[in-house]
Design a protein around this motif. Structure first.
Motif, PDB file in Angstrom:
ATOM      1  N   ALA A  51     101.663   9.603  43.104  1.00 49.68           N
ATOM      2  CA  ALA A  51     101.356  10.898  43.689  1.00 49.68           C
ATOM      3  C   ALA A  51     102.456  11.298  44.659  1.00 49.68           C
ATOM      4  O   ALA A  51     102.871  12.461  44.720  1.00 49.68           O
TER       5      ALA A  51
ATOM      6  N   VAL B  40      97.654   8.125  33.778  1.00 45.42           N
ATOM      7  CA  VAL B  40      97.698   6.737  33.302  1.00 45.42           C
ATOM      8  C   VAL B  40      96.923   5.833  34.264  1.00 45.42           C
ATOM      9  O   VAL B  40      96.097   5.014  33.841  1.00 45.42           O
ATOM     10  N   TYR B  41      97.160   6.008  35.569  1.00 50.92           N
ATOM     11  CA  TYR B  41      96.537   5.098  36.537  1.00 50.92           C
ATOM     12  C   TYR B  41      95.044   5.369  36.681  1.00 50.92           C
ATOM     13  O   TYR B  41      94.242   4.457  36.837  1.00 50.92           O
TER      14      TYR B  41
ATOM     15  N   ALA C 216      95.007  16.441  38.681  1.00 50.84           N
ATOM     16  CA  ALA C 216      96.128  15.584  39.030  1.00 50.84           C
ATOM     17  C   ALA C 216      97.197  16.386  39.763  1.00 50.84           C
ATOM     18  O   ALA C 216      97.803  15.911  40.702  1.00 50.84           O
TER      19      ALA C 216
ATOM     20  N   ARG D 140     103.295   2.204  29.190  1.00 55.92           N
ATOM     21  CA  ARG D 140     102.277   2.821  28.343  1.00 55.92           C
ATOM     22  C   ARG D 140     102.881   3.882  27.441  1.00 55.92           C
ATOM     23  O   ARG D 140     102.479   4.048  26.311  1.00 55.92           O
ATOM     24  N   ARG D 141     103.880   4.608  27.943  1.00 56.60           N
ATOM     25  CA  ARG D 141     104.495   5.659  27.123  1.00 56.60           C
ATOM     26  C   ARG D 141     105.312   5.076  25.988  1.00 56.60           C
ATOM     27  O   ARG D 141     105.418   5.669  24.927  1.00 56.60           O
TER      28      ARG D 141
ATOM     29  N   PRO E 150     107.051  12.960  32.140  1.00 52.74           N
ATOM     30  CA  PRO E 150     107.733  13.781  33.147  1.00 52.74           C
ATOM     31  C   PRO E 150     109.015  14.366  32.565  1.00 52.74           C
ATOM     32  O   PRO E 150     109.703  13.701  31.786  1.00 52.74           O
TER      33      PRO E 150
ATOM     34  N   ASN F 140     103.224  14.662  27.781  1.00 55.65           N
ATOM     35  CA  ASN F 140     102.756  14.114  29.055  1.00 55.65           C
ATOM     36  C   ASN F 140     103.845  13.398  29.833  1.00 55.65           C
ATOM     37  O   ASN F 140     103.617  12.916  30.928  1.00 55.65           O
TER      38      ASN F 140
ATOM     39  N   PRO G 187     105.260  15.394  37.461  1.00 55.17           N
ATOM     40  CA  PRO G 187     104.920  14.289  36.565  1.00 55.17           C
ATOM     41  C   PRO G 187     103.471  13.884  36.713  1.00 55.17           C
ATOM     42  O   PRO G 187     103.141  12.796  37.173  1.00 55.17           O
ATOM     43  N   ALA G 188     102.558  14.792  36.335  1.00 55.89           N
ATOM     44  CA  ALA G 188     101.146  14.555  36.527  1.00 55.89           C
ATOM     45  C   ALA G 188     100.651  13.389  35.687  1.00 55.89           C
ATOM     46  O   ALA G 188      99.674  12.735  36.027  1.00 55.89           O
ATOM     47  N   SER G 189     101.356  13.165  34.597  1.00 57.87           N
ATOM     48  CA  SER G 189     100.797  12.223  33.637  1.00 57.87           C
ATOM     49  C   SER G 189     100.790  10.790  34.166  1.00 57.87           C
ATOM     50  O   SER G 189      99.965   9.993  33.754  1.00 57.87           O
ATOM     51  N   ASP G 190     101.723  10.479  35.086  1.00 54.22           N
ATOM     52  CA  ASP G 190     101.674   9.147  35.695  1.00 54.22           C
ATOM     53  C   ASP G 190     100.298   8.911  36.299  1.00 54.22           C
ATOM     54  O   ASP G 190      99.703   7.853  36.160  1.00 54.22           O
ATOM     55  N   LEU G 191      99.810   9.957  36.977  1.00 52.24           N
ATOM     56  CA  LEU G 191      98.503   9.845  37.628  1.00 52.24           C
ATOM     57  C   LEU G 191      97.423   9.610  36.582  1.00 52.24           C
ATOM     58  O   LEU G 191      96.525   8.795  36.776  1.00 52.24           O
TER      59      LEU G 191
ATOM     60  N   ALA H 283     103.331   3.191  33.935  1.00 50.46           N
ATOM     61  CA  ALA H 283     103.209   4.365  33.077  1.00 50.46           C
ATOM     62  C   ALA H 283     104.304   4.378  32.017  1.00 50.46           C
ATOM     63  O   ALA H 283     104.078   4.761  30.866  1.00 50.46           O
TER      64      ALA H 283
ATOM     65  N   ALA I 195     105.454  12.609  42.923  1.00 49.40           N
ATOM     66  CA  ALA I 195     105.255  13.822  42.146  1.00 49.40           C
ATOM     67  C   ALA I 195     105.429  15.068  42.981  1.00 49.40           C
ATOM     68  O   ALA I 195     104.539  15.892  43.082  1.00 49.40           O
TER      69      ALA I 195
END
Lengths: 369, 660
Positions: free
Chosen positions: A74, A37-38, B654, B205-206, B118, B116, A31-35, B202, A77
């Motif tokens: 992180a 966002v932050y 990331a 935001r999604r 998960p 994007n 779930p890279a996208s969480d990172l 997050a 993930a």
């Protein structure tokens, strides 16, 4: 056949959507996208600081807060357990069975695969076709708008309105015809009938007045008598209705096609507990009049066919034969009427009285011309 | 054959939805990538099949195929092509098909654009989405099937209700449905968060882009619907507080609250549980709205007798999703970790206040709408809850909200400075006071009007102040101002525009309701009727023929201070096939105000009854709606909402993090 072919292709396409992802070996994405966002939030905080929208303390506090979330994300993930192929095969198998099974069985219950589509263009009656009913009506209406004093025109369009269940228009047309061409018993009866249909089958005061006028012009008019009887019955005086209808039957020619209907109505008044006679009762007739015209034609055709086959088995019912002949004539099927007439003569050859009635009826209906 | 292909496509969509509601969920639990990956292609295929099904139904309508019962019941072959097209969704069955079309469209969009997200979250969201879809496909197929056939095919159809033969129908229901159905995404996200037991910034935001899309469509839909009622019904009213309208207002109110609380969630990770509750409530109200609009929980109270299966099914859907959603919430929400803390006076605090006001306002509408229904269903007693109830309950709550509104965006996060904000709003106060005084002097009574004008101006100037403060207008050099304006996040512009739009709408409402003038009179040719500065002369009546109607129109000459400004031609249309008459009002815009003229009784002696209204500022009501939608659009275009739309460099960086 084409339909089944298309449906088959559709099913195959649906299956591909399920099989394709299962057949491909695919690993879990982190779930890279969480990172992301932050990180983005951190950038924003820094931008705010640069623009002087927040002071140093606020900046620090916000940065720490966001960084904490970043670390948390992180930590979460991490790549997960390895997939088991047995589960995939099970999913694949059940999907391949379930999709066609569910879709096929539901469709067979709900669908009508053997009915062809009937878009109006393919039926020869659609708009744009010069002889479509809609175009004909429009032409007559335009004509009548230009020349509202054309009584014949109103008389032509009135039955069309009745057939299309536009009863209010039918009332208008019949009233105009009556005013322009002068009162006759037939026109008064037609108006009364349109009024009754417009009121949902109830003989209203207006409608009754029209039938009264008709009866005044022609005391023997059977339709007027029939409806006046019905009016009396609706007003609650069954005795009066019975009197009118008895009178009607007494004066009727023996082969009058409407006799059975009147007899049946009369029987209901005089013996309410009697079982409804075979054939269409008033409810059926009402149901027929509610049907869309095509369905109604179909219904009527079915009735006629049943009558014909009954007479074919047992040809001694002269009234039945006459009803059948009349139905054929009304439907414009003169050839069938002729065939039926000769069959009837054959069946009744040994009963001269009935034969006489039959021949009179055939003459009245102009079957031969 | 066309109808059969459409029918089968819908059945296939149901089969796919059933797969999609089970397999990805198992995958997410077992963390099996392949099983989860099933969600994306099935969601796309589902959309493709529903779209095919819808196109097939449309072509049955356009081709006037009366062998399809639904077409027979709602179409006349003489209708103009555009209305043949729109008739498709002008009835219960067709509109439900449109509903699932939009639902599957949103499902497909999530599948495509949520790259994007998960995998587990995405799989769960799409599975929940498929639960909703499967339920609705089943509902349509078993109780509201538009593809049932007639054999033999009738020869002419029954025509569409003439009131619905209007361009408004082409746009209004689809927009409303986009709004209602759009909220299904936030519902699915909320349920997925509850199932996963994890919710964070997050997540908020999604959800936000989907929320914004739904909110924009619903805002536009409500606005359009109101304008449609205004010009089509002939009474000059633009909001009747009738259940159908309230049904769309309720999800809007709660959805607006959700939109705001999601911001708190995104910035501060606070209000987690509240967000989930709002997401569930918003979609619940959308469901109620869907059924109130067409088949009607309302009319279905009556329709139970005629079609009990449909009524029971609707109730079952409501119980399943509302009850199920809330049940899951009650069970799982306590397990969620609490988020950030904040002082009462802060941006978060202001947004919580906003939420309280909005949900309270929604509750008043809910009570006013559903109490009479419940009462009638239980006791058979009919009561009518009308405008007075709503004006005295909803009005004050919303007025308080509007007073507080300009403060919110100016407060800072965590800890705010109310006195400082008040100081910065001094300009807005001043404008509001001047407006109040001016309108009091110019128009005078009723007292409510100047107060309303003052409030509207306060909201409008407040929104402008917010932007001025952010870009430092009048305080910093112009170059800096421009740089800041360009660098300002689009969502900040969006906020300002949405608030501005609300102020504009309020101004229109105040003008129309407080200063409008009406004349209801009977006129003969040559008669003159005056309203405000205009006078209207009745010239003559004449007949016109349309494609499937005939109309009696009346011509009026409009003069202002004696000078001709135009001609108005209201009419009465008669649709032969359904034996129905509709009133077509004539509207003449003068700036943002309007003259509104509609015909009443037409008498034998040549006189006609007319209703003539002067409606000051009325167009602002809908213009404000447009500005609000524009604000939503600006917010949606914010770069930050698109994070993770594949950006290779950052994504790689990331992914490296856990390895460190």
């Amino acid at each position: 056949m084409t339909l089944w072919f298309i449906l088959g292709i559709m099913t195959a396409a649906a299956l591909v959507a399920v099989i394709w992802p299962l057949a491909r070996a695919r690993e879990l994405q982190s779930p890279a996208s969480d990172l992301a966002v932050y990180r983005d939030q951190l950038e924003e905080v820094e931008r705010d600081r640069a623009d002087g929208r927040i002071d140093h303390d606020e900046f620090e506090a916000a940065r720490v807060e966001v960084s904490r979330r970043l670390l948390g994300a992180a930590a979460a993930a991490t790549v997960e357990a390895a997939p088991r192929s047995g589960r995939r095969i099970a999913a694949l198998a059940s999907a391949v069975v379930a999709v066609p099974l569910i879709a096929g069985s539901l469709y067979l219950v709900l669908g009508s695969p053997d009915l062809p589509g009937e878009p109006i263009a393919s039926r020869g009656t659609g708009e744009g076709q010069p002889n479509s009913v809609a175009a004909l009506i429009a032409r007559i209406e335009a004509h009548l708008e230009a020349e509202p004093s054309d009584g014949r025109g109103w008389e032509v369009i009135a039955p069309v309105y009745m057939r299309l269940e536009r009863y209010d228009d039918a009332v208008k047309a019949r009233r105009n015809a009556l005013n322009l061409l002068g009162a006759t018993a037939q026109r008064e009866v037609d108006l009364g009938e349109a009024l009754a249909m417009a009121a949902g089958g109830v003989v209203t005061a207006d409608s009754k007045a029209a039938f009264d006028h008709a009866a005044a012009l022609d005391a023997e008019n059977p339709k007027a008598m029939f409806y006046l009887g019905l009016a009396a019955l609706q007003d609650g005086s069954a005795g009066e209705a019975a009197r009118i209808w008895h009178n009607l039957i007494a004066k009727a020619p023996p082969n009058a096609p409407w006799l059975p209907v009147v007899r049946e109505q009369l029987a209901r008044i005089e013996n309410p507990s009697a079982p409804p006679p075979p054939g269409p009762g008033p409810e059926d007739v009402a149901a027929v009049s509610q049907m869309p015209p095509e369905a109604r034609n179909q219904f009527i055709r079915g009735m006629v066919e049943r009558l014909a086959s009954r007479l074919h088995e047992d040809g001694s019912d002269v009234e039945g034969w006459l009803r059948l002949l009349r139905a054929y004539m009304v439907m414009g099927e003169r050839d069938k009427a002729k065939t039926a007439a000769s069959e009837a003569r054959g069946a009744l050859a040994r009963e001269p009285e009935k034969l006489k009635l039959l021949d009179e009826g055939i003459r009245d209906l102009h079957v031969a011309d | 054959m066309i109808a059969e292909v459409g029918h089968y496509a819908l059945v296939l969509a149901l089969a796919l939805a059933l797969i999609q509601s089970v397999v990805p969920l198992i995958g997410a639990r077992a963390r099996d990538g392949a099983l989860m990956a099933v969600a994306t292609p099935t969601a796309l295929a589902q959309f493709a099949f529903v779209a095919l099904s819808f196109v097939m139904l449309v072509s049955c309508y356009v081709g006037s195929d009366f062998s399809v019962r639904n077409v027979f019941e709602n179409l006349h072959s003489a209708m103009p092509l555009i209305y043949k097209f729109t008739s498709t969704w002008g009835n219960h069955e067709g509109s439900m098909l449109l509903w699932v079309l939009i639902l599957s469209l949103f499902g497909a969009l999530v599948a495509v654009f949520a790259a994007n997200i998960p995998d587990t979250l995405k799989a769960t969201v799409l599975a929940v989405q498929a639960w909703i879809a499967a339920t609705f496909y089943l509902f349509i197929l078993t109780t509201s099937n538009p593809f049932l056939r007639l054999d033999p095919a009738p020869f002419e159809g029954r025509d569409l209700n003439p009131i619905l033969q209007d361009l408004g129908l082409a746009i209004h229901p689809p927009l409303l449905y986009l709004g209602y159905v759009g909220f299904s995404i936030s519902f699915s996200f909320a349920v997925a968060a509850l199932i996963e037991g994890r919710i964070d910034a997050a997540w908020a935001r999604r959800v936000r882009p989907w929320l914004l899309v739904a909110w924009m469509c619903l805002t536009a839909g409500i606005s359009m619907g109101s304008y449609w009622a205004y010009y089509e019904l002939g009474w000059g009213g633009w909001w009747f507080w009738d259940p159908v309208e309230n049904a769309s207002l309720m999800p809007w109110l709660v959805g607006t609250a959700l939109l705001h609380s999601a911001v708190v969630m995104e910035k501060r990770e606070a209000l987690k549980i509240w967000n989930l509750l709002l997401a569930i409530l918003t979609f619940s109200l959308s469901l109620i709205g869907t059924f109130l609009v067409r088949s009607g929980v309302l009319t279905s109270v009556h329709a139970f007798a005629s079609d009990p299966l449909r009524g029971v099914f609707i109730l079952a859907i409501l119980v399943l999703f509302i009850g199920g959603g809330l049940g899951l919430f009650a069970w799982r929400a306590p397990l969620l970790r609490q988020g950030g803390l904040f002082a009462p006076v802060s941006r978060e605090g202001a947004l919580v206040l906003n939420n309280l006001f909005l949900t309270t306002a929604c509750a008043t509408v809910f009570v006013g709408t559903l109490y009479p229904l419940a009462l009638e269903a239980l006791t058979g007693e009919k009561i009518s809850v009308g405008a007075p109830f709503f004006n005295t309950t909803f009005g004050p709550v919303f007025a308080c909200l509007l007073v507080a509104l300009p403060f919110g965006p100016l407060l800072s996060w965590k800890r705010g400075d109310l006195a400082g904000v008040a100081q910065r709003l001094a300009g807005a106060f001043l404008v509001a006071l001047i407006g109040l005084a001016a309108s009091f002097v110019l128009e005078g009574k009723p007292l409510l009007a100047p107060l309303g004008v003052g409030l509207a101006l306060f909201v409008i100037t407040g929104a402008v102040t917010d932007i001025c403060e952010r870009i430092g207008l009048l305080r910093t050099p112009l170059a800096t101002v421009l740089r800041r304006a360009a660098g300002l996040p689009r969502s900040a512009w969006g906020t300002a525009f949405a608030h501005l739009g609300l102020g504009i709408t309020l101004l229109g409402i105040v003008g129309e309701t407080q200063w409008g003038a009406e004349r209801i009179v009977s006129v003969k040719p040559g008669d003159k009727v005056a309203v405000r500065n205009y006078d209207v002369t009745f010239d003559r009546t004449f007949n016109r023929t349309g494609p499937n109607y005939t109309e009696l129109a009346a011509a009026f000459t409009v003069r202002r201070h004696g000078e001709i400004v135009g001609v108005m031609e209201p009419s009465k249309r008669n649709f032969a096939a359904r034996q129905m008459t509709t009133t077509e009002s004539a509207l003449m815009a003068r700036g943002v105000s309007q003259l509104y003229l509609s015909l009443g009784e037409v008498n034998a002696d040549g006189s006609v009854g007319i209703r003539l209204y002067y409606k000051p500022l009325v167009l602002l009501i809908w213009l404000g709606g447009v500005v609000m939608v524009l604000g939503g659009g600006l917010s949606l275009s914010d770069r930050r909402l698109r994070v993770g739309a594949p950006k290779p460099a950052r994504a790689k960086a990331a992914v490296m993090v856990p390895a460190e």
